[in-house]
Motif scaffolding. Structure first.
Motif, PDB file in Angstrom:
ATOM      1  N   VAL A 178      38.444  -5.069  45.723  1.00 12.30           N
ATOM      2  CA  VAL A 178      37.750  -4.564  44.538  1.00 12.30           C
ATOM      3  C   VAL A 178      38.687  -3.721  43.675  1.00 12.30           C
ATOM      4  O   VAL A 178      38.406  -3.459  42.503  1.00 12.30           O
ATOM      5  N   GLU A 179      39.795  -3.309  44.251  1.00 12.36           N
ATOM      6  CA  GLU A 179      40.811  -2.567  43.517  1.00 12.36           C
ATOM      7  C   GLU A 179      42.165  -2.996  44.069  1.00 12.36           C
ATOM      8  O   GLU A 179      42.368  -3.002  45.285  1.00 12.36           O
ATOM      9  N   LEU A 180      43.072  -3.407  43.177  1.00 14.74           N
ATOM     10  CA  LEU A 180      44.371  -3.900  43.613  1.00 14.74           C
ATOM     11  C   LEU A 180      45.459  -3.309  42.726  1.00 14.74           C
ATOM     12  O   LEU A 180      45.660  -3.736  41.586  1.00 14.74           O
ATOM     13  N   GLY A 181      46.126  -2.284  43.248  1.00 16.69           N
ATOM     14  CA  GLY A 181      47.236  -1.673  42.520  1.00 16.69           C
ATOM     15  C   GLY A 181      48.504  -1.844  43.324  1.00 16.69           C
ATOM     16  O   GLY A 181      48.584  -1.390  44.465  1.00 16.69           O
ATOM     17  N   ILE A 182      49.496  -2.514  42.748  1.00 21.87           N
ATOM     18  CA  ILE A 182      50.730  -2.821  43.476  1.00 21.87           C
ATOM     19  C   ILE A 182      51.857  -1.942  42.963  1.00 21.87           C
ATOM     20  O   ILE A 182      52.229  -1.996  41.789  1.00 21.87           O
ATOM     21  N   ALA A 183      52.401  -1.127  43.866  1.00 23.54           N
ATOM     22  CA  ALA A 183      53.465  -0.201  43.495  1.00 23.54           C
ATOM     23  C   ALA A 183      54.842  -0.819  43.647  1.00 23.54           C
ATOM     24  O   ALA A 183      55.798  -0.381  43.009  1.00 23.54           O
ATOM     25  N   GLY A 184      54.956  -1.819  44.510  1.00 23.91           N
ATOM     26  CA  GLY A 184      56.245  -2.450  44.737  1.00 23.91           C
ATOM     27  C   GLY A 184      56.083  -3.795  45.409  1.00 23.91           C
ATOM     28  O   GLY A 184      55.108  -4.040  46.117  1.00 23.91           O
ATOM     29  N   SER A 195      42.633 -13.507  42.360  1.00 23.36           N
ATOM     30  CA  SER A 195      41.661 -14.039  41.408  1.00 23.36           C
ATOM     31  C   SER A 195      42.241 -14.012  39.995  1.00 23.36           C
ATOM     32  O   SER A 195      43.254 -13.344  39.723  1.00 23.36           O
ATOM     33  N   ALA A 196      41.573 -14.733  39.084  1.00 27.05           N
ATOM     34  CA  ALA A 196      42.018 -14.744  37.689  1.00 27.05           C
ATOM     35  C   ALA A 196      41.960 -13.348  37.085  1.00 27.05           C
ATOM     36  O   ALA A 196      42.857 -12.940  36.331  1.00 27.05           O
ATOM     37  N   ALA A 197      40.923 -12.587  37.426  1.00 26.85           N
ATOM     38  CA  ALA A 197      40.803 -11.222  36.903  1.00 26.85           C
ATOM     39  C   ALA A 197      41.933 -10.342  37.420  1.00 26.85           C
ATOM     40  O   ALA A 197      42.492  -9.522  36.686  1.00 26.85           O
ATOM     41  N   GLN A 198      42.291 -10.510  38.683  1.00 27.97           N
ATOM     42  CA  GLN A 198      43.392  -9.728  39.246  1.00 27.97           C
ATOM     43  C   GLN A 198      44.714 -10.097  38.574  1.00 27.97           C
ATOM     44  O   GLN A 198      45.568  -9.235  38.356  1.00 27.97           O
ATOM     45  N   LEU A 199      44.877 -11.378  38.243  1.00 22.87           N
ATOM     46  CA  LEU A 199      46.089 -11.813  37.558  1.00 22.87           C
ATOM     47  C   LEU A 199      46.241 -11.099  36.218  1.00 22.87           C
ATOM     48  O   LEU A 199      47.336 -10.645  35.865  1.00 22.87           O
ATOM     49  N   LEU A 200      45.134 -10.975  35.496  1.00 26.98           N
ATOM     50  CA  LEU A 200      45.186 -10.266  34.215  1.00 26.98           C
ATOM     51  C   LEU A 200      45.550  -8.799  34.417  1.00 26.98           C
ATOM     52  O   LEU A 200      46.346  -8.231  33.662  1.00 26.98           O
ATOM     53  N   ASP A 201      44.974  -8.179  35.445  1.00 25.63           N
ATOM     54  CA  ASP A 201      45.276  -6.767  35.713  1.00 25.63           C
ATOM     55  C   ASP A 201      46.741  -6.574  36.104  1.00 25.63           C
ATOM     56  O   ASP A 201      47.347  -5.537  35.788  1.00 25.63           O
ATOM     57  N   LEU A 202      47.306  -7.554  36.799  1.00 28.95           N
ATOM     58  CA  LEU A 202      48.680  -7.436  37.279  1.00 28.95           C
ATOM     59  C   LEU A 202      49.709  -7.924  36.268  1.00 28.95           C
ATOM     60  O   LEU A 202      50.916  -7.808  36.513  1.00 28.95           O
ATOM     61  N   ALA A 203      49.239  -8.471  35.138  1.00 25.64           N
ATOM     62  CA  ALA A 203      50.158  -9.053  34.158  1.00 25.64           C
ATOM     63  C   ALA A 203      51.273  -8.097  33.734  1.00 25.64           C
ATOM     64  O   ALA A 203      52.445  -8.491  33.686  1.00 25.64           O
ATOM     65  N   PRO A 204      50.980  -6.825  33.423  1.00 31.87           N
ATOM     66  CA  PRO A 204      52.069  -5.925  33.029  1.00 31.87           C
ATOM     67  C   PRO A 204      53.104  -5.731  34.142  1.00 31.87           C
ATOM     68  O   PRO A 204      54.314  -5.662  33.866  1.00 31.87           O
ATOM     69  N   VAL A 205      52.636  -5.637  35.396  1.00 36.06           N
ATOM     70  CA  VAL A 205      53.559  -5.454  36.517  1.00 36.06           C
ATOM     71  C   VAL A 205      54.406  -6.709  36.708  1.00 36.06           C
ATOM     72  O   VAL A 205      55.617  -6.636  36.943  1.00 36.06           O
ATOM     73  N   ALA A 207      55.115  -8.939  34.419  1.00 38.83           N
ATOM     74  CA  ALA A 207      56.052  -9.034  33.298  1.00 38.83           C
ATOM     75  C   ALA A 207      57.268  -8.150  33.515  1.00 38.83           C
ATOM     76  O   ALA A 207      58.412  -8.535  33.276  1.00 38.83           O
ATOM     77  N   GLY A 208      57.020  -6.943  34.021  1.00 42.64           N
ATOM     78  CA  GLY A 208      58.124  -6.038  34.314  1.00 42.64           C
ATOM     79  C   GLY A 208      59.038  -6.584  35.394  1.00 42.64           C
ATOM     80  O   GLY A 208      60.272  -6.476  35.303  1.00 42.64           O
ATOM     81  N   GLU A 209      58.453  -7.211  36.402  1.00 41.57           N
ATOM     82  CA  GLU A 209      59.237  -7.786  37.502  1.00 41.57           C
ATOM     83  C   GLU A 209      60.133  -8.910  37.008  1.00 41.57           C
ATOM     84  O   GLU A 209      61.257  -9.082  37.468  1.00 41.57           O
ATOM     85  N   LEU A 210      59.596  -9.681  36.063  1.00 42.66           N
ATOM     86  CA  LEU A 210      60.345 -10.827  35.538  1.00 42.66           C
ATOM     87  C   LEU A 210      61.241 -10.463  34.349  1.00 42.66           C
ATOM     88  O   LEU A 210      61.923 -11.329  33.802  1.00 42.66           O
ATOM     89  N   GLY A 211      61.206  -9.191  33.945  1.00 38.99           N
ATOM     90  CA  GLY A 211      62.029  -8.771  32.840  1.00 38.99           C
ATOM     91  C   GLY A 211      61.526  -9.243  31.483  1.00 38.99           C
ATOM     92  O   GLY A 211      62.296  -9.341  30.514  1.00 38.99           O
ATOM     93  N   ILE A 212      60.230  -9.510  31.422  1.00 36.46           N
ATOM     94  CA  ILE A 212      59.628  -9.976  30.164  1.00 36.46           C
ATOM     95  C   ILE A 212      59.204  -8.767  29.338  1.00 36.46           C
ATOM     96  O   ILE A 212      58.498  -7.874  29.820  1.00 36.46           O
ATOM     97  N   ARG A 213      59.589  -8.745  28.080  1.00 32.30           N
ATOM     98  CA  ARG A 213      59.196  -7.667  27.196  1.00 32.30           C
ATOM     99  C   ARG A 213      57.971  -8.128  26.405  1.00 32.30           C
ATOM    100  O   ARG A 213      57.983  -9.180  25.763  1.00 32.30           O
ATOM    101  N   VAL A 214      56.937  -7.349  26.455  1.00 34.68           N
ATOM    102  CA  VAL A 214      55.689  -7.690  25.772  1.00 34.68           C
ATOM    103  C   VAL A 214      55.526  -6.740  24.590  1.00 34.68           C
ATOM    104  O   VAL A 214      55.512  -5.512  24.762  1.00 34.68           O
ATOM    105  N   GLU A 215      55.407  -7.316  23.384  1.00 41.24           N
ATOM    106  CA  GLU A 215      55.245  -6.505  22.187  1.00 41.24           C
ATOM    107  C   GLU A 215      54.055  -6.998  21.373  1.00 41.24           C
ATOM    108  O   GLU A 215      53.614  -8.133  21.516  1.00 41.24           O
TER     109      GLU A 215
END
Length: 216
Positions: A178-184, A195-205, A207-215
């Motif tokens: 019900v809550e998924l926060g990944i620190a590393g 889940s798809a919802a979790q994927l959206l929540d993890l998108a910023p993390v 992106a950072g892992e892959l070196g993608i800059r989101v603007e």
């Protein structure tokens, strides 16, 4: 399709109350009930617990390194700094625990259910988990660094600042968290299902892992 975890089927025999005194290193406890005892700072390192019930006991600083807990039910445990490093838990139910700083690094967990309660700073580095279910519990900053997880499920539980650095995951089901926060270790999620919802929540993390800059 993710493979589900096999849950333990613990059927305890008629138990004998613990005779008292302190735990013994390399002790052998078979069919024993430990109820509402203060086991703080005691040393049961290398001990074997078979067909046991441990209920409402205090485990502050209790040393159980390399202990073997088999076919047992652990209910309402409480304490800080319990040392279970390199222990073996097989066919075990852990219910409504309130623990902090539990050391389980290098441990082996097989057919284990952790249901209810809250565990802060759970150290499972280099541990091996197979057929393990975390259900309805809160895990704050659990560390799975370098661990191997196979057929592990997180059901209706909160994972706060979990660390999967260098972990290996196979058939790990995170969809029920019900809550998924990944620190590393977000890059180690290959072998996990979210889940798809979790994927959206993890998108910023991610992106950072892959070196993608989101603007924008």
């Amino acid at each position: 399709m993710v493979k589900g975890a096999r849950r333990p089927e613990v059927r305890l025999p008629v138990l004998e109350p613990f005779a008292g005194g302190e735990l013994e290193p390399d002790g052998d406890y078979d069919g024993v009930e430990f109820r509402e005892l203060d086991l703080a700072e005691q040393d049961g390192g290398g001990a074997r617990f078979m067909d046991c019930a441990v209920t409402g006991c205090a485990l502050d600083g209790t040393r159980l390194r390399k202990a073997r807990v088999l076919d047992s039910v652990l209910t309402g445990l409480r304490g800080v700094g319990t040392d279970l490093a390199e222990a073996t838990l097989r066919d075990v139910e852990v219910l409504d625990a309130r623990l902090g700083g539990v050391q389980l690094y290098g441990a082996v967990l097989e057919r284990v259910v952790v249901r209810g309660g809250k565990i802060d700073y759970l150290n499972l580095r280099q541990a091996r988990l197979r057929d393990v279910v975390f259900e309805g519990c809160v895990l704050v900053e659990p560390d799975f660094g370098g661990a191997r997880l196979e057929r592990v499920e997180f059901v209706d539980c909160a994972l706060r600042s979990v660390d999967f650095t260098a972990a290996t995951l196979s058939d790990v089901d995170l969809r029920g968290a019900v809550e998924l926060g990944i620190a590393g270790g977000v890059g180690r999620l290959s072998g996990a299902v979210i889940s798809a919802a979790q994927l959206l929540d993890l998108a910023p993390v991610l992106a950072g892992e892959l070196g993608i800059r989101v603007e924008g």
